[in-house]
Design an enzyme around this catalytic site. Structure first.
Site, PDB file in Angstrom:
ATOM      1  CD1 TRP A 339       0.506  41.053  -8.599  1.00 58.37           C
ATOM      2  CD2 TRP A 339      -0.019  41.651 -10.880  1.00 58.37           C
ATOM      3  NE1 TRP A 339       0.577  42.468  -8.811  1.00 58.37           N
ATOM      4  CE2 TRP A 339       0.385  42.875 -10.092  1.00 58.37           C
ATOM      5  CE3 TRP A 339      -0.295  41.750 -12.410  1.00 58.37           C
ATOM      6  CZ2 TRP A 339       0.336  44.007 -10.678  1.00 58.37           C
ATOM      7  CZ3 TRP A 339      -0.295  43.038 -12.860  1.00 58.37           C
ATOM      8  CH2 TRP A 339       0.011  44.112 -12.228  1.00 58.37           C
ATOM      9  CG  ASP A 340       4.329  40.496  -7.226  1.00 60.75           C
ATOM     10  OD1 ASP A 340       3.112  40.556  -6.995  1.00 60.75           O
ATOM     11  OD2 ASP A 340       5.072  41.283  -6.149  1.00 60.75           O
ATOM     12  CD  GLU A 479      -2.194  46.900  -4.457  1.00 61.55           C
ATOM     13  OE1 GLU A 479      -1.358  47.463  -3.710  1.00 61.55           O
ATOM     14  OE2 GLU A 479      -2.059  45.527  -4.979  1.00 61.55           O
ATOM     15  CE  LYS A 592       1.161  50.409  -3.820  1.00 61.89           C
ATOM     16  NZ  LYS A 592       0.582  49.120  -3.365  1.00 61.89           N
ATOM     17  CD  GLN A 593       1.034  48.414  -8.413  1.00 64.57           C
ATOM     18  OE1 GLN A 593       0.745  48.624  -7.028  1.00 64.57           O
ATOM     19  NE2 GLN A 593       1.447  47.249  -8.664  1.00 64.57           N
TER      20      GLN A 593
HETATM   21  O1  IFM Z   1       1.470  42.367  -6.005  1.00 65.08           O
HETATM   22  C1  IFM Z   1       2.233  43.513  -5.551  1.00 65.08           C
HETATM   23  C2  IFM Z   1       1.096  44.674  -5.736  1.00 65.08           C
HETATM   24  O2  IFM Z   1       0.832  45.103  -7.160  1.00 65.08           O
HETATM   25  C3  IFM Z   1       1.505  45.892  -5.098  1.00 65.08           C
HETATM   26  N1  IFM Z   1       1.894  45.792  -3.801  1.00 65.08           N
HETATM   27  C4  IFM Z   1       2.716  44.849  -3.338  1.00 65.08           C
HETATM   28  C5  IFM Z   1       2.316  43.290  -3.962  1.00 65.08           C
HETATM   29  C6  IFM Z   1       3.482  42.378  -4.062  1.00 65.08           C
HETATM   30  O3  IFM Z   1       4.433  42.567  -4.349  1.00 65.08           O
END
Ligand code: IFM
Length: 759
Positions: A339-340, A479, A592-593
């Site tokens: 999705w990046d 995640e 995490k994010q």
């Molecule tokens: O898509 C990301 C995810 O959101 C976090 N871990 C790494 C992936 C790839 O950059």
């Protein structure tokens, strides 16, 4: 300080791998890592977009192809090698304006001979199949014999640093003497994709050819040609190396002959001529993408570095490929596409190069068959985009990986991180909103919306007691928490996807009733399906704290052990709160994010300011930013809710991700999402650009104290708009009449007439 150049002034072979990522040159067709040909230490990388192979590997991965850059120089039998001699001076320099890499050094060989080397490399943006290198050799204290070994190395493997997983994804089929020049043809193991690398070298002084004693050599799976030339003290000898690459994906008959012909053309036209055209192409690119930040050199250099590498990764002319999470810069994440691309990188292309954005979107359309298969294999309908995708859209997330201790760990993202399906639909909308490209929506977008809506309809579960739809067993953007129910980001994006599909069905029916009818028949749909999707959308559950505006990241999140971040490291990044057990993060509220905050940014006009502030404040204290995708989003949201100090810190963290290797893994490739996040921070964050519910472009800029001026350009619905933000005013210049809002005030821009808005 030259704010177009990334410099390295000291050589330390331990840093070679991460520097190779920073010094990668790519043109969307391919990426060549910045391997230093005067050292044996590093991680060769020659990646061609769209070439994937599994064979003996765990899962399909981007192929690391033979190395065409290899070249060796010997002086009276002694190799010019940075790891053996005494380095007198050393400088590596990436000129981003020209997309040229220079490596200059002076070296004392073990024999005491001193040689000065100036080398230059580019990967052509003028002709994507060409790359070139130039070497200038100056013997400083001797005369002698220089032997040049021009090589194509067919021994390159993937995972070269990991003996249990090392694999070579191709067979060498043919090594040929082109007299002069050499070529090496490989074929990938599974899909039988042929790749031909060819190179040749030249060294003339005026019209005199200085290369003598040519010898063609095949040594195992390396093909070489050797030359010698007599060199005299204090004279400079210039050697050009020409490289041409074609593959069977380029739809060419007689691949070998064609490549050879192209190589001869290139050598005939000459290095300098191609370099000139390459630089002209880059001038045109920079014309639209450059961002100027006056008063802050770190930010200026950083943002250029990020947009340089981001734009390098895309190929407008190939809608079969997309941008891997690590760009074309390394093997990290196996060259897979996440999705990046749609959520982090695409906005840059939408607003600066809409044609390239279109091509990136088409990659998803063109791989929909694989995505349909994913849905079918999982028992769902429609299209389920792969969490990790390659050339065919099939799910390619590895099932197993290693944890921090090296123990096997099940990876659930491929099964559960399903928000990607709505993210792709969102990207189509994002493009449509900024371009008004109705035809693209009719031809491709509508189908994406209908098929993704079908998926969500089959994926949601109806809860009879509560009269609501739920989505269970997912992983949201955060995640740390797996197998959760009703992740707010996923649910809201699914809800949005379903109702937008309904809206698009009406648009399609109105604009192109024939296409509407055909698509309905093709996909087995009718109006009642669209209405039902809208009804489902209305009833998708979004968890909140006791009916307040605080969104619960997922059901039960607020019952988890609460830890607040109270300490930050020297980079202003969170330190794990005391007492946290790293193997039990799922039992905590640590994130995490960006997850809820991400949602509030993507669908920003669906949430009021208070909701944004409350949620930002809650989640910011709990977000560890353990992914490079996170700080940029907090920077932008921080600016929206008035947390300007942290916004700058998060921005700097984002632009420096690879330059300072602040995630500690830059050697595996570029943090491509973070490059897109950097652009978003500047334009959506500091530039304050947003689109309101009426589809009007809004600006609410805020500049950090030291910024004197911020300038950028965007393309909006066919108009090119230049924005200069100063401390007391903004100056807009549009090539078309345009209505915008500045700090919520309506402003009408007249074509080519600068418009000043004073604070
Ligand atoms: O898509 C990301 C995810 O959101 C976090 N871990 C790494 C992936 C790839 O950059």
């Amino acid at each position: 300080m030259n704010l177009w150049e990334i410099k390295q002034n000291n050589y330390n072979r331990k840093e070679n791998k991460k520097k190779e990522t920073i010094f990668t040159l790519a043109n969307g067709y391919r990426g060549l890592r910045g391997f230093n040909e005067f050292s044996n230490y590093g991680w060769k990388g020659n990646f061609i977009a769209g070439i994937y192979d599994k064979s003996e590997a765990q899962i399909q991965e981007i192929v690391n192809n033979p190395d065409p850059l290899a070249i060796k120089f010997y002086i009276n039998g002694e190799k010019i090698n940075l790891d053996e001699g005494r380095i007198i001076k050393y400088e590596r320099n990436l000129n981003m304006k020209k997309a040229v890499l220079n490596t200059n050094f002076e070296l004392e060989l073990e024999s005491g001979k001193i040689v000065e080397v100036f080398s230059e490399r580019f990967v052509s943006k003028n002709n994507l199949h060409r790359w070139g290198a130039k070497y200038q050799i100056k013997p400083k204290n001797f005369s002698g014999k220089l032997v040049i070994e021009n090589i194509i190395d067919g021994t390159v493997t993937n995972s070269a640093n990991d003996p249990y997983n090392e694999v070579r994804h191709y067979y060498v089929e043919k090594m040929k003497d082109l007299k002069p020049g050499i070529s090496l043809r490989t074929v990938t193991k599974d899909k039988k994709i042929s790749v031909v690398e060819s190179t040749t070298i030249r060294c003339f002084r005026e019209s005199e050819n200085l290369l003598t004693n040519r010898k063609f050599v095949v040594l195992g799976e390396q093909v070489k040609e050797l030359y010698e030339l007599n060199i005299k003290e204090n004279q400079v000898y210039t050697i050009y190396k020409y490289g041409v690459t074609f593959t069977s994906r380029d739809n060419i008959s007689n691949l070998d002959e064609f490549t050879e012909k192209e190589l001869n053309n290139f050598a005939f036209v000459g290095y300098e001529d191609e370099l000139k055209k390459h630089i002209e192409q880059w001038d045109k690119i920079w014309e639209n993408i450059d961002i100027e930040i006056k008063g802050d050199e770190k930010a200026q250099l950083g943002i250029r570095f990020n947009v340089f590498h981001l734009v390098s990764c895309a190929n407008k002319d190939d809608p079969r490929v997309s941008i891997p999470a690590k760009g074309l810069h390394g093997e990290g994440y196996k060259g897979h596409i996440f999705w990046d691309t749609e959520i982090y990188m695409l906005p840059f292309f939408i607003y600066t190069q809409p044609e390239t954005a279109k091509s990136l979107l088409l990659y998803r359309y063109n791989t929909s068959d694989g995505a349909r298969k994913n849905a079918m294999l999982n028992g769902y309908k429609g299209t389920q985009f792969a969490w990790e995708s390659t050339d065919d859209g099939l799910e390619t997330t590895p099932k197993w990986g290693k944890d921090y201790l090296g123990d096997p760990v099940r990876i659930w993202t491929g099964d559960e991180e399903i928000h990607i399906t709505a993210d792709v639909a969102f990207a189509y909308w994002d493009y449509f909103r900024a371009t008004n490209d109705e035809q693209f929506m009719i031809d491709y977008g509508a189908e994406i919306f209908f098929e993704t809506a079908k998926f969500w309809e089959s994926r949601v579960e109806y809860n009879y007691q509560k009269d609501r739809y739920e989505i269970k067993g997912v992983i949201g953007p955060d995640e740390f928490h797996e197998h959760v129910n009703n992740n707010a980001y996923t649910n809201y994006m699914a809800k949005w996807n379903l109702s937008k599909a309904f809206e698009i069905s009406k648009l399609l029916k109105e604009k192109d009733p024939i296409k509407y009818e055909r698509l309905c028949v093709d996909l087995g749909l009718s109006e009642k399906d669209f209405i039902r999707w809208n009804n489902i959308s209305d009833k998708i559950y979004i968890p909140r704290y006791n009916g307040t505006k605080l969104i619960e990241q997922f059901e039960g999140y607020f019952n988890l052990k609460d830890y607040i971040i109270t300490e930050w490291d020297k980079n202003r990044m969170p330190v794990w709160p005391k007492g946290v057990e790293l193997d039990k993060l799922n039992k905590t509220q640590l994130v995490k994010q960006a997850d809820v905050v991400m949602l509030l940014l993507l669908l920003e006009d669906e949430f009021d300011d208070e909701t944004k502030k409350i949620n930002y404040e809650y989640y910011e204290k709990r977000t560890m930013h353990k992914s490079s995708l996170s700080p940029s989003m907090y920077s932008i949201m921080g600016l929206k809710v008035g947390d300007t100090h942290n916004a700058y810190e998060y921005f700097i963290k984002t632009v420096m991700t690879d330059l300072e290797d602040n995630q500690g893994n830059s050697e595996y490739g570029l943090h491509a999402a973070s490059t897109g996040g950097s652009w978003q921070c500047v334009v959506f964050g500091f530039g304050g650009l947003s689109v309101d519910e009426e589809g009007v472009l809004n600006f609410k800029p805020w500049l950090p104290e030291q910024w004197e001026e911020l300038s950028f350009k965007v393309t909006w619905r066919g108009a090119k708009l230049k924005v200069d933000i100063l401390r007391d005013k903004i100056i807009f210049l549009s090539d078309q009449n345009l209505k915008i809002k500045v700090f919520s005030e309506d402003c009408g821009l007249e074509q080519y007439k600068p418009f000043e808005y004073k604070f």
